[in-house]
Write an enzyme that holds these catalytic residues in place. Sequence first.
Site, PDB file in Angstrom:
ATOM      1  N   GLY A 282       0.859  -1.181   0.000  1.00  0.00           N
ATOM      2  CA  GLY A 282       0.000   0.000   0.000  1.00  0.00           C
ATOM      3  C   GLY A 282       0.889   1.222   0.000  1.00  0.00           C
ATOM      4  O   GLY A 282       1.750   1.364   0.870  1.00  0.00           O
ATOM      5  N   ALA A 283       0.688   2.098  -0.991  1.00  0.00           N
ATOM      6  CA  ALA A 283       1.601   3.225  -1.182  1.00  0.00           C
ATOM      7  C   ALA A 283       1.790   4.084   0.074  1.00  0.00           C
ATOM      8  O   ALA A 283       2.935   4.336   0.487  1.00  0.00           O
ATOM      9  CB  ALA A 283       1.134   4.065  -2.379  1.00  0.00           C
TER      10      ALA A 283
ATOM     11  N   ARG B 288      10.424  -1.211  -3.769  1.00  0.00           N
ATOM     12  CA  ARG B 288       9.319  -1.283  -4.717  1.00  0.00           C
ATOM     13  C   ARG B 288       9.420  -0.044  -5.596  1.00  0.00           C
ATOM     14  O   ARG B 288       9.365   1.083  -5.102  1.00  0.00           O
ATOM     15  CB  ARG B 288       7.951  -1.301  -4.007  1.00  0.00           C
ATOM     16  CG  ARG B 288       7.857  -2.410  -2.977  1.00  0.00           C
ATOM     17  CD  ARG B 288       6.794  -3.461  -3.130  1.00  0.00           C
ATOM     18  NE  ARG B 288       6.053  -3.638  -4.312  1.00  0.00           N
ATOM     19  CZ  ARG B 288       4.718  -3.830  -4.319  1.00  0.00           C
ATOM     20  NH1 ARG B 288       4.035  -3.747  -3.186  1.00  0.00           N
ATOM     21  NH2 ARG B 288       4.094  -4.081  -5.446  1.00  0.00           N
TER      22      ARG B 288
ATOM     23  N   ASP C 118      -0.694   4.284  -6.758  1.00  0.00           N
ATOM     24  CA  ASP C 118       0.697   4.156  -6.298  1.00  0.00           C
ATOM     25  C   ASP C 118       1.544   5.326  -6.760  1.00  0.00           C
ATOM     26  O   ASP C 118       2.559   5.651  -6.154  1.00  0.00           O
ATOM     27  CB  ASP C 118       1.297   2.836  -6.768  1.00  0.00           C
ATOM     28  CG  ASP C 118       0.617   1.672  -6.082  1.00  0.00           C
ATOM     29  OD1 ASP C 118      -0.458   1.258  -6.568  1.00  0.00           O
ATOM     30  OD2 ASP C 118       1.110   1.224  -5.039  1.00  0.00           O
TER      31      ASP C 118
ATOM     32  N   LYS D  30      -2.544  -0.729  -9.144  1.00  0.00           N
ATOM     33  CA  LYS D  30      -2.429  -2.183  -9.305  1.00  0.00           C
ATOM     34  C   LYS D  30      -2.843  -2.623 -10.703  1.00  0.00           C
ATOM     35  O   LYS D  30      -3.816  -2.127 -11.265  1.00  0.00           O
ATOM     36  CB  LYS D  30      -3.318  -2.847  -8.249  1.00  0.00           C
ATOM     37  CG  LYS D  30      -3.350  -4.354  -8.252  1.00  0.00           C
ATOM     38  CD  LYS D  30      -1.984  -4.991  -8.133  1.00  0.00           C
ATOM     39  CE  LYS D  30      -1.222  -4.485  -6.936  1.00  0.00           C
ATOM     40  NZ  LYS D  30       0.227  -4.756  -7.031  1.00  0.00           N
TER      41      LYS D  30
END
Lengths: 373, 373
Positions: free
Chosen positions: B55-56, B95, B249, B260
């Site tokens: 989760g950003a 990420r 994101d 996503k």
Amino acid sequence: MNIAGKEYNTIWVKENDNSIIQVIDQSFLPFEFRIKELSSVEDVYTTIKDMHIRGAPLIGVAAAFGIYLALVKYDQNTPLNEYLLSAAEKLKSSRPTAINIKHAVDSQLEVINMYNTADEKRNAAFKNALKISETEKENCRLIGEFGLPVIKNISHQKKGSPVNILTHCNAGWLACIDYGTATAPIYMAHDSGINVHVWVDETRPRNQGARLTAWELEQHGVPFTIITDNAGGHIMQHGLVDIVIVGSDRTTITGDVANKIGTYLKALAANDNNIPFYVALPSSSIDWNIEDGINEIPIELRDSDEIKYIQGLINGKIKNVMITGDNFPARNFGFDVTPAKFVNGLITERGICKANKSSIISLFPEKFKNSDK
Amino acid sequence: MNIAGKEYNTIWVKENDNSIIQVIDQSFLPFEFRIKELSSVEDVYTTIKDMHIRGAPLIGVAAAFGIYLALVKYDQNTPLNEYLLSAAEKLKSSRPTAINIKHAVDSQLEVINMYNTADEKRNAAFKNALKISETEKENCRLIGEFGLPVIKNISHQKKGSPVNILTHCNAGWLACIDYGTATAPIYMAHDSGINVHVWVDETRPRNQGARLTAWELEQHGVPFTIITDNAGGHIMQHGLVDIVIVGSDRTTITGDVANKIGTYLKALAANDNNIPFYVALPSSSIDWNIEDGINEIPIELRDSDEIKYIQGLINGKIKNVMITGDNFPARNFGFDVTPAKFVNGLITERGICKANKSSIISLFPEKFKNSDK
């Protein structure tokens, strides 16, 4: 189709026993290759309903053999007509979306009706089931021939670098008798030396792409890559898809296409990225009676456990695992309808036509002769 | 967020031990609720990379604490500056798509730079991490407040019958510190007595929807139904979706939204069916430096085993099963970009704006002051 050196169709009459029909059981692939025997309408019904076999052309042929098996088992306790109509209704109810079952069963009833004795009717049904099966097989071969130039053209434009084809679900030979619908042009292109690569949509919830299409392509030696159903739009945005080819469970005379749930999303993405979107289908998948796919094609709602549980291999054994909360509600829509405007072409056994009524009429004029449609 | 009667955030400093950060481990939900302890940059890096937390907004905050933990562990063997830059690079590499990590880490480096001793720097980093965390939490609450009227309006139009909201992945409180982004207006609507129902996209390959969003909604008592990622288009065609709300994101200053994988397909379907498509995001998810989402946002390519294997529950135990052929190739794209033209609005902590540069500037003018963009 060749599996480990042996030539197969997906359905056949058992050697030396005409009362048994054999099918490749798809429900354990790619983990196990099993043959299933069918000897009654009930067998055919559950085999279709529980998806041991699936694919619009194949379940049509299986239903035709179902009517034949009904006659094999006929015990004269009920009037034959009533008995046959009940068998026909049962088979038609096994899966509501694909029109092929209706076409095959109706064809059987029509043929049977021309004979008098139960013996004659049984023999006629047997021959007609074999004929339907052979016709479906030949139609898939023809779809391959008509689709091949489309892939060949892209290959020319790309100067021989791989033609990237995206497909959804399994419209391969497992879904048919042989060749496949969407895969027929792909196999033919590959066999003729064209460089092809297939993006295989996983196809949740039953993963026919990741399990069946991938397995088929591997058996045939066609390069492929499995992706999630979510990924198609992204790879289209990035130039990684040259053409989309899918199958159909039912297509209207106006070119609306019912196919495995999620097909519509790929058609939208293809449209947004100017990628040709083709549907390969034998005319047995065309519903000659309807014009509005979204409102008229019944969409199967399947058991939500198909979403909540998944079958896989663990320590060499096939098991089901629960992949969400036990008490979480889920809803399992089986198909969706892609409006004709997003379909660039229908690849049929008579050639390629546009997804509209006049173009479909031009290929199948006899279907419209006595109609004002 | 309340879990079985206890109030939680997703990340916090351990009671009586400032050298340990605790997080809710998302990788076993909904099967098991576990707390994970982080005491080093390495811990934070692997916890983010292996998606024990995702989760950003949350991974941004975790990365901020990662810099703090680096200072806790500092042993003076390397020059502090070099040591910190290496920690920062490691965290940023965990990420690549979410911009929040960069924003949080850069904020930490900026604050740390204002102090001289390692002790002062550590204390400042601690306070700043807490501040970032609190700000993210408050921003999600504000997103809820600004998003609420959108749902309320639909509820009015539907005269109180359920507002059907489709969401993809988990942009819930698990992805943030509390409230969530996409879910913040949903929880607020539900709490204020509005009749809502959420269509939860499964979200292959890691099923954050079927596992995390579903679990969250259940904990909160919000009615929901899990569907496959393939189903969204079909239910939109049939009037079963009133609004789509997703998270992000990374969003460009022109309003292109990375989220996503699969989000883009839902945006296309919403657009084709005239359904409003909203993105809820704190400004920490906006990348102020880029304009072209498709060409400039890096898309994470994750391990293909995430597609080939799936985690589930069998006989009460969490196991991994293989769901395709052992040797079948797969490719696992983590995100996609939804072009701004398909986004009807961005719900931010400062209000709702259109997905274009001038509208984003009007909400965040200070970000553009010294820029010719």
